[in-house]
Design a protein around this motif. Structure first.
Motif, mmCIF file in Angstrom:
data_model
loop_
_atom_site.group_PDB
_atom_site.id
_atom_site.type_symbol
_atom_site.label_atom_id
_atom_site.label_comp_id
_atom_site.label_asym_id
_atom_site.label_seq_id
_atom_site.Cartn_x
_atom_site.Cartn_y
_atom_site.Cartn_z
ATOM 1 N N LYS A 16 0.825 -1.216 0.000
ATOM 2 C CA LYS A 16 0.000 0.000 0.000
ATOM 3 C C LYS A 16 0.859 1.266 0.000
ATOM 4 O O LYS A 16 0.597 2.202 -0.754
ATOM 5 N N THR A 17 1.857 1.279 0.857
ATOM 6 C CA THR A 17 2.663 2.501 0.972
ATOM 7 C C THR A 17 3.473 2.728 -0.307
ATOM 8 O O THR A 17 3.517 3.836 -0.849
ATOM 9 N N THR A 18 4.071 1.646 -0.795
ATOM 10 C CA THR A 18 4.796 1.713 -2.069
ATOM 11 C C THR A 18 3.871 2.225 -3.172
ATOM 12 O O THR A 18 4.238 3.105 -3.962
ATOM 13 N N ALA A 38 -2.127 7.923 6.383
ATOM 14 C CA ALA A 38 -3.248 7.758 7.319
ATOM 15 C C ALA A 38 -3.180 6.425 8.061
ATOM 16 O O ALA A 38 -4.124 6.039 8.736
ATOM 17 N N ASP A 39 -2.059 5.733 7.924
ATOM 18 C CA ASP A 39 -1.844 4.492 8.685
ATOM 19 C C ASP A 39 -1.205 4.900 10.011
ATOM 20 O O ASP A 39 -0.014 4.678 10.251
ATOM 21 N N THR A 40 -2.019 5.510 10.883
ATOM 22 C CA THR A 40 -1.459 6.235 12.025
ATOM 23 C C THR A 40 -0.861 5.325 13.106
ATOM 24 O O THR A 40 -0.099 5.779 13.937
ATOM 25 N N ALA A 43 2.571 3.657 10.889
ATOM 26 C CA ALA A 43 3.040 4.595 9.858
ATOM 27 C C ALA A 43 4.446 4.241 9.411
ATOM 28 O O ALA A 43 5.322 3.991 10.231
ATOM 29 N N ASN A 44 4.656 4.203 8.101
ATOM 30 C CA ASN A 44 6.044 4.106 7.639
ATOM 31 C C ASN A 44 6.284 4.760 6.294
ATOM 32 O O ASN A 44 7.353 4.625 5.719
ATOM 33 N N LEU A 45 5.311 5.535 5.851
ATOM 34 C CA LEU A 45 5.501 6.244 4.574
ATOM 35 C C LEU A 45 6.715 7.180 4.650
ATOM 36 O O LEU A 45 7.415 7.373 3.663
ATOM 37 N N LEU A 116 -4.767 8.550 0.379
ATOM 38 C CA LEU A 116 -4.652 8.206 1.798
ATOM 39 C C LEU A 116 -4.083 6.802 1.930
ATOM 40 O O LEU A 116 -4.757 5.812 1.584
ATOM 41 N N ASP A 117 -2.844 6.728 2.380
ATOM 42 C CA ASP A 117 -2.232 5.423 2.658
ATOM 43 C C ASP A 117 -2.918 4.887 3.907
ATOM 44 O O ASP A 117 -2.852 5.511 4.965
ATOM 45 N N SER A 118 -3.615 3.767 3.778
ATOM 46 C CA SER A 118 -4.566 3.361 4.820
ATOM 47 C C SER A 118 -4.094 2.149 5.613
ATOM 48 O O SER A 118 -3.328 1.332 5.108
HETATM 49 MG MG MG Z 1 2.235 0.753 4.769
#
Ligand code: MG
Ligand code: ADP
Length: 238
Positions: A16-18, A38-40, A43-45, A116-118
């Motif tokens: 997802k983040t990629t 938004a992966d609170t 988080a690793n974006l 939104l990275d979820s």
């Molecule tokens: Mg991720």
């Protein structure tokens, strides 16, 4: 007008983040794009976007008494506006997920496309809000039956909140995989488009290690081409 996408999946580690950063960079060729981690909780974006040292992050916007301005958490990176999230458990624990509504509304004022990275897990307030706030979801899956089954649940969940599916993005596709068969199955299950099939690629891992999105680190890699095609297939309507 803005169109907001939640990049979602049933499980963690599907990409997802990629994908969020790759789609964001591809869309930024044409649109004003804002990417939000938004992966609170996980988080690793920030690590994928060279923002490890970001001073102000989404956590500061979600904790009432930190009193941060939205603008302070927006970083110009790779032609996009990027809002990273902090990685501390304290930040997550103190965050009020409901405040994401206002943050997203503020960011929407200056963007054509929000990504939104979820979070992966369903059910919690922090997992549901990115999906509720999005117009459409992009479901990132591995091309396997278990992953399709997870994706279906995400789609159902999103639908129950009135959010439709933009399509499925198959990631980490191995050379020996019968992508057409999986895409057929996905079309039957999801009734929606396959946005693309992104191959397993060493360049994706190298990009992460370099703290750069794939499209910045290895723009001619086949995986980068696949993400660009997927971005075009999104047919954004800001
Ligand atoms: Mg991720
Ligand atoms: P998620 O956000 O869904 O948890 P990530 O985007 O962080 O997933 O990806 C998980 C791991 O898989 C990362 O180490 C990333 O570099 C790797 N990865 C993602 N997509 C690919 C790909 N197409 N080829 C190779 N490695 C990938």
């Amino acid at each position: 007008m803005v169109e907001a996408f939640a990049v979602a999946s049933g499980k963690g580690g599907t990409g997802k983040t990629t994908s969020t950063l790759a789609l964001g960079m591809a869309l930024a060729e044409e649109y004003d794009v804002t990417v939000i981690d938004a992966d609170t909780g996980m988080a690793n974006l920030l690590f994928h976007a060279g923002l490890d040292d970001a001073d102000v992050t989404l956590h500061d916007l979600l904790v009432a008494d930190r009193d941060a301005d939205v603008d302070e958490a927006v970083y110009d990176r790779f032609g996009m506006s990027v809002v990273p999230c902090g990685t501390s458990l304290d930040g997550f624990a103190a965050a009020d997920p409901e405040r994401l509504r206002d943050v997203v509304a503020d960011l929407a004022a200056d963007a054509d496309v929000l990504l939104l990275d979820s979070p992966a897990a369903l059910g919690s307030k922090s997992a549901v809000l990115p999906i509720v706030l999005a117009d459409r979801i992009v479901v990132v899956l591995q091309p396997t039956v278990p992953s399709l089954s997870d994706g279906l649940k995400v789609q159902e969940y999103a639908r129950s909140y009135g959010t439709s599916t933009a399509g499925v993005l198959f990631n980490r596709v191995q050379p020996d995989e019968d992508v057409d068969a999986v895409a057929d199955r996905a079309a039957r299950y999801f009734g929606g488009a396959t946005l693309g099939t992104v191959p397993e690629s060493d360049a994706v891992r190298a990009a992460r290690r370099a703290g750069e999105p794939l499209l910045a680190h290895a723009p001619t890699d086949p995986a980068a081409d696949a993400f660009r095609e997927a971005a075009a297939a999104l047919d954004v309507r800001p």
